[in-house]
Design an enzyme around this catalytic site. Structure first.
Site, PDB file in Angstrom:
ATOM      1  N   LYS A  15      -5.687  -1.475  -5.547  1.00  0.00           N
ATOM      2  CA  LYS A  15      -4.420  -1.951  -6.115  1.00  0.00           C
ATOM      3  C   LYS A  15      -4.251  -3.459  -5.920  1.00  0.00           C
ATOM      4  O   LYS A  15      -3.957  -4.187  -6.863  1.00  0.00           O
ATOM      5  CB  LYS A  15      -3.216  -1.228  -5.471  1.00  0.00           C
ATOM      6  CG  LYS A  15      -3.253   0.287  -5.611  1.00  0.00           C
ATOM      7  CD  LYS A  15      -2.048   0.935  -4.960  1.00  0.00           C
ATOM      8  CE  LYS A  15      -1.899   0.703  -3.476  1.00  0.00           C
ATOM      9  NZ  LYS A  15      -3.002   1.266  -2.658  1.00  0.00           N
ATOM     10  N   ARG A  90       6.731   3.781  -2.782  1.00  0.00           N
ATOM     11  CA  ARG A  90       5.845   4.712  -2.079  1.00  0.00           C
ATOM     12  C   ARG A  90       6.529   6.040  -1.803  1.00  0.00           C
ATOM     13  O   ARG A  90       5.903   6.938  -1.238  1.00  0.00           O
ATOM     14  CB  ARG A  90       5.422   4.104  -0.736  1.00  0.00           C
ATOM     15  CG  ARG A  90       4.053   3.441  -0.742  1.00  0.00           C
ATOM     16  CD  ARG A  90       3.827   2.827   0.628  1.00  0.00           C
ATOM     17  NE  ARG A  90       2.440   2.706   0.996  1.00  0.00           N
ATOM     18  CZ  ARG A  90       1.722   1.596   0.856  1.00  0.00           C
ATOM     19  NH1 ARG A  90       2.237   0.525   0.307  1.00  0.00           N
ATOM     20  NH2 ARG A  90       0.474   1.565   1.272  1.00  0.00           N
ATOM     21  N   ARG A 129     -13.156  -3.733   4.514  1.00  0.00           N
ATOM     22  CA  ARG A 129     -12.243  -4.716   3.893  1.00  0.00           C
ATOM     23  C   ARG A 129     -12.002  -5.908   4.821  1.00  0.00           C
ATOM     24  O   ARG A 129     -11.759  -5.747   6.006  1.00  0.00           O
ATOM     25  CB  ARG A 129     -10.901  -4.035   3.574  1.00  0.00           C
ATOM     26  CG  ARG A 129      -9.828  -5.022   3.133  1.00  0.00           C
ATOM     27  CD  ARG A 129      -8.710  -4.373   2.363  1.00  0.00           C
ATOM     28  NE  ARG A 129      -7.834  -3.535   3.174  1.00  0.00           N
ATOM     29  CZ  ARG A 129      -6.786  -2.869   2.667  1.00  0.00           C
ATOM     30  NH1 ARG A 129      -6.502  -2.932   1.379  1.00  0.00           N
ATOM     31  NH2 ARG A 129      -6.049  -2.123   3.455  1.00  0.00           N
ATOM     32  N   ARG A 162      -7.863  -5.826   9.094  1.00  0.00           N
ATOM     33  CA  ARG A 162      -6.553  -5.307   9.475  1.00  0.00           C
ATOM     34  C   ARG A 162      -6.692  -4.197  10.507  1.00  0.00           C
ATOM     35  O   ARG A 162      -7.572  -3.363  10.388  1.00  0.00           O
ATOM     36  CB  ARG A 162      -5.829  -4.774   8.223  1.00  0.00           C
ATOM     37  CG  ARG A 162      -5.260  -5.873   7.369  1.00  0.00           C
ATOM     38  CD  ARG A 162      -4.788  -5.379   6.023  1.00  0.00           C
ATOM     39  NE  ARG A 162      -4.067  -4.103   6.048  1.00  0.00           N
ATOM     40  CZ  ARG A 162      -3.573  -3.511   4.947  1.00  0.00           C
ATOM     41  NH1 ARG A 162      -3.728  -4.078   3.765  1.00  0.00           N
ATOM     42  NH2 ARG A 162      -2.934  -2.368   5.043  1.00  0.00           N
ATOM     43  N   ARG A 173      -3.133   7.358   6.973  1.00  0.00           N
ATOM     44  CA  ARG A 173      -2.470   6.728   5.822  1.00  0.00           C
ATOM     45  C   ARG A 173      -2.742   7.509   4.543  1.00  0.00           C
ATOM     46  O   ARG A 173      -1.876   7.600   3.671  1.00  0.00           O
ATOM     47  CB  ARG A 173      -2.936   5.272   5.688  1.00  0.00           C
ATOM     48  CG  ARG A 173      -2.273   4.369   6.732  1.00  0.00           C
ATOM     49  CD  ARG A 173      -3.010   3.071   6.916  1.00  0.00           C
ATOM     50  NE  ARG A 173      -3.129   2.312   5.686  1.00  0.00           N
ATOM     51  CZ  ARG A 173      -4.080   1.420   5.458  1.00  0.00           C
ATOM     52  NH1 ARG A 173      -5.000   1.173   6.368  1.00  0.00           N
ATOM     53  NH2 ARG A 173      -4.110   0.767   4.330  1.00  0.00           N
TER      54      ARG A 173
HETATM   55  P1  ADP Z   1      -2.687  -0.287   1.592  1.00  0.00           P
HETATM   56  O1  ADP Z   1      -2.554  -0.629   0.152  1.00  0.00           O
HETATM   57  O2  ADP Z   1      -3.988  -0.640   2.190  1.00  0.00           O
HETATM   58  O3  ADP Z   1      -2.272   1.101   1.900  1.00  0.00           O
HETATM   59  P2  ADP Z   1      -0.368  -1.970   2.186  1.00  0.00           P
HETATM   60  O4  ADP Z   1      -0.736  -3.345   2.516  1.00  0.00           O
HETATM   61  O5  ADP Z   1       0.208  -1.677   0.837  1.00  0.00           O
HETATM   62  O6  ADP Z   1      -1.650  -1.086   2.471  1.00  0.00           O
HETATM   63  O7  ADP Z   1       0.655  -1.396   3.261  1.00  0.00           O
HETATM   64  C1  ADP Z   1       0.406  -1.520   4.643  1.00  0.00           C
HETATM   65  C2  ADP Z   1       1.497  -0.815   5.419  1.00  0.00           C
HETATM   66  O8  ADP Z   1       2.775  -1.441   5.161  1.00  0.00           O
HETATM   67  C3  ADP Z   1       1.723   0.653   5.073  1.00  0.00           C
HETATM   68  O9  ADP Z   1       0.819   1.517   5.763  1.00  0.00           O
HETATM   69  C4  ADP Z   1       3.178   0.849   5.521  1.00  0.00           C
HETATM   70  O10 ADP Z   1       3.262   0.948   6.929  1.00  0.00           O
HETATM   71  C5  ADP Z   1       3.816  -0.474   5.114  1.00  0.00           C
HETATM   72  N1  ADP Z   1       4.346  -0.417   3.736  1.00  0.00           N
HETATM   73  C6  ADP Z   1       3.913  -1.135   2.664  1.00  0.00           C
HETATM   74  N2  ADP Z   1       4.624  -0.837   1.573  1.00  0.00           N
HETATM   75  C7  ADP Z   1       5.539   0.090   1.948  1.00  0.00           C
HETATM   76  C8  ADP Z   1       6.554   0.810   1.265  1.00  0.00           C
HETATM   77  N3  ADP Z   1       6.775   0.641  -0.055  1.00  0.00           N
HETATM   78  N4  ADP Z   1       7.309   1.689   1.972  1.00  0.00           N
HETATM   79  C9  ADP Z   1       7.114   1.870   3.284  1.00  0.00           C
HETATM   80  N5  ADP Z   1       6.168   1.237   3.986  1.00  0.00           N
HETATM   81  C10 ADP Z   1       5.366   0.361   3.334  1.00  0.00           C
HETATM   82  P1  ADP Z   2      -5.506  -1.259  -1.983  1.00  0.00           P
HETATM   83  O1  ADP Z   2      -4.632  -2.447  -2.258  1.00  0.00           O
HETATM   84  O2  ADP Z   2      -5.346  -0.184  -3.017  1.00  0.00           O
HETATM   85  O3  ADP Z   2      -5.355  -0.748  -0.593  1.00  0.00           O
HETATM   86  P2  ADP Z   2      -7.725  -3.180  -2.084  1.00  0.00           P
HETATM   87  O4  ADP Z   2      -7.552  -3.874  -3.390  1.00  0.00           O
HETATM   88  O5  ADP Z   2      -7.323  -3.899  -0.855  1.00  0.00           O
HETATM   89  O6  ADP Z   2      -7.014  -1.730  -2.139  1.00  0.00           O
HETATM   90  O7  ADP Z   2      -9.250  -2.736  -1.979  1.00  0.00           O
HETATM   91  C1  ADP Z   2      -9.762  -2.046  -0.826  1.00  0.00           C
HETATM   92  C2  ADP Z   2     -11.199  -2.540  -0.532  1.00  0.00           C
HETATM   93  O8  ADP Z   2     -12.062  -2.089  -1.570  1.00  0.00           O
HETATM   94  C3  ADP Z   2     -11.335  -4.056  -0.491  1.00  0.00           C
HETATM   95  O9  ADP Z   2     -12.279  -4.383   0.500  1.00  0.00           O
HETATM   96  C4  ADP Z   2     -11.854  -4.422  -1.895  1.00  0.00           C
HETATM   97  O10 ADP Z   2     -12.672  -5.595  -1.878  1.00  0.00           O
HETATM   98  C5  ADP Z   2     -12.672  -3.190  -2.256  1.00  0.00           C
HETATM   99  N1  ADP Z   2     -12.602  -2.847  -3.683  1.00  0.00           N
HETATM  100  C6  ADP Z   2     -11.529  -2.924  -4.509  1.00  0.00           C
HETATM  101  N2  ADP Z   2     -11.837  -2.473  -5.742  1.00  0.00           N
HETATM  102  C7  ADP Z   2     -13.129  -2.076  -5.692  1.00  0.00           C
HETATM  103  C8  ADP Z   2     -14.045  -1.514  -6.675  1.00  0.00           C
HETATM  104  N3  ADP Z   2     -13.646  -1.248  -7.918  1.00  0.00           N
HETATM  105  N4  ADP Z   2     -15.298  -1.238  -6.256  1.00  0.00           N
HETATM  106  C9  ADP Z   2     -15.690  -1.495  -4.989  1.00  0.00           C
HETATM  107  N5  ADP Z   2     -14.886  -2.014  -4.036  1.00  0.00           N
HETATM  108  C10 ADP Z   2     -13.618  -2.313  -4.380  1.00  0.00           C
END
Ligand code: ADP
Ligand code: ADP
Length: 218
Positions: A15, A90, A129, A162, A173
């Site tokens: 995302k 979410r 990541r 992270r 998660r």
């Molecule tokens: P990822 O896309 O890797 O799951 P994010 O960076 O979007 O991680 O979110 C990291 C953390 O921040 C989540 O695990 C949660 O604790 C918090 N968080 C982010 N967005 C929300 C949301 N919309 N509602 C509640 N908690 C959130």
């Molecule tokens: P999210 O925001 O949904 O948690 P990220 O965009 O942070 O996901 O991506 C998670 C990890 O996967 C990062 O290390 C990113 O570089 C890698 N990644 C993202 N898209 C792809 C893809 N299409 N193929 C392989 N690796 C990817």
């Protein structure tokens, strides 16, 4: 009318990666609730201290806090033409609050790209990541490596892993996602805005499919 794009998908689906690319190509701001929480945590603001208790365990920050924060963010002038939302909503309560807010603006959610990836790939992605300290640029040590290990290609800042990307927290998660966030797929499908994507394709392929879908909105 403004354009609001909401990225949906489990942690690690891609995302943030795609939202950042779309922000570049559309000029719309990338609004990531995770990034906003992390900025507040690093600055140890009151919001950051509160959020940290949840983010480090992989739990969701309470809805009232998160919704209040997004309301404030989307009212800022840079969101006048819309925004690319990543990590919000979410929960169903957050999705309903977003609809009410956009309704106040005379707008609505236009497109919900839903990125699907199997659990095994999610764990492999998150454990490799690397995130940029300055602006949250995203890399992967294998799938999308920076030119120099540990250094962001875009702004030269330090890359870090992270704490919540550790395998045990990642699995939790994913469970939290299945329970709280996955129901939003049906919510947006019923509104006719869901756009399903195969997130196991390479980054560039996913981007191409997304850009084509974007041409169809408005
Ligand atoms: P990822 O896309 O890797 O799951 P994010 O960076 O979007 O991680 O979110 C990291 C953390 O921040 C989540 O695990 C949660 O604790 C918090 N968080 C982010 N967005 C929300 C949301 N919309 N509602 C509640 N908690 C959130
Ligand atoms: P999210 O925001 O949904 O948690 P990220 O965009 O942070 O996901 O991506 C998670 C990890 O996967 C990062 O290390 C990113 O570089 C890698 N990644 C993202 N898209 C792809 C893809 N299409 N193929 C392989 N690796 C990817």
């Amino acid at each position: 009318m403004a354009s609001y794009i909401v990225f949906l998908g489990p942690p690690g689906a891609g995302k943030g990666t795609q939202a950042k690319i779309l922000a570049q190509s559309t000029g719309l701001p990338h609004v990531s609730t995770g990034d906003i929480f992390r900025e507040n945590i690093s600055q140890q603001t009151e919001l950051g201290r509160l959020a940290q208790q949840y983010t480090e365990k992989g739990e969701l920050v309470p809805d009232d806090v998160t919704i209040g924060m997004i309301r404030e963010r989307l009212r800022r002038p840079d969101c006048e033409k819309g925004a690319i939302l990543d990590g919000f909503p979410r929960t169903l309560a957050q999705a309903e609050a977003l609809d009410r807010l956009l309704d106040e603006f005379g707008s609505r959610v236009n497109l919900v790209p839903f990125i699907q990836v199997d659990d095994e790939t999610l764990v492999a992605r998150l454990s490799g990541r690397w995130t940029c300290r300055a602006a949250g640029h995203i890399f992967h040590e294998q799938f999308n490596p920076p030119a120099r290990p540990g250094v962001c290609d875009f702004d030269g800042s330090e890359l870090y892993q992270r704490k919540d990307d550790r395998a045990d927290t990642v699995r939790h998660r994913i469970q939290v996602y299945r329970q709280n966030t996955a129901p939003l797929v049906e919510y947006y499908r019923q509104k006719g805005v869901l756009f399903e994507l195969d997130g196991t394709e390479p980054i560039e392929t996913v981007t191409k499919v997304l850009l084509a879908a974007l041409e169809g909105i408005n």
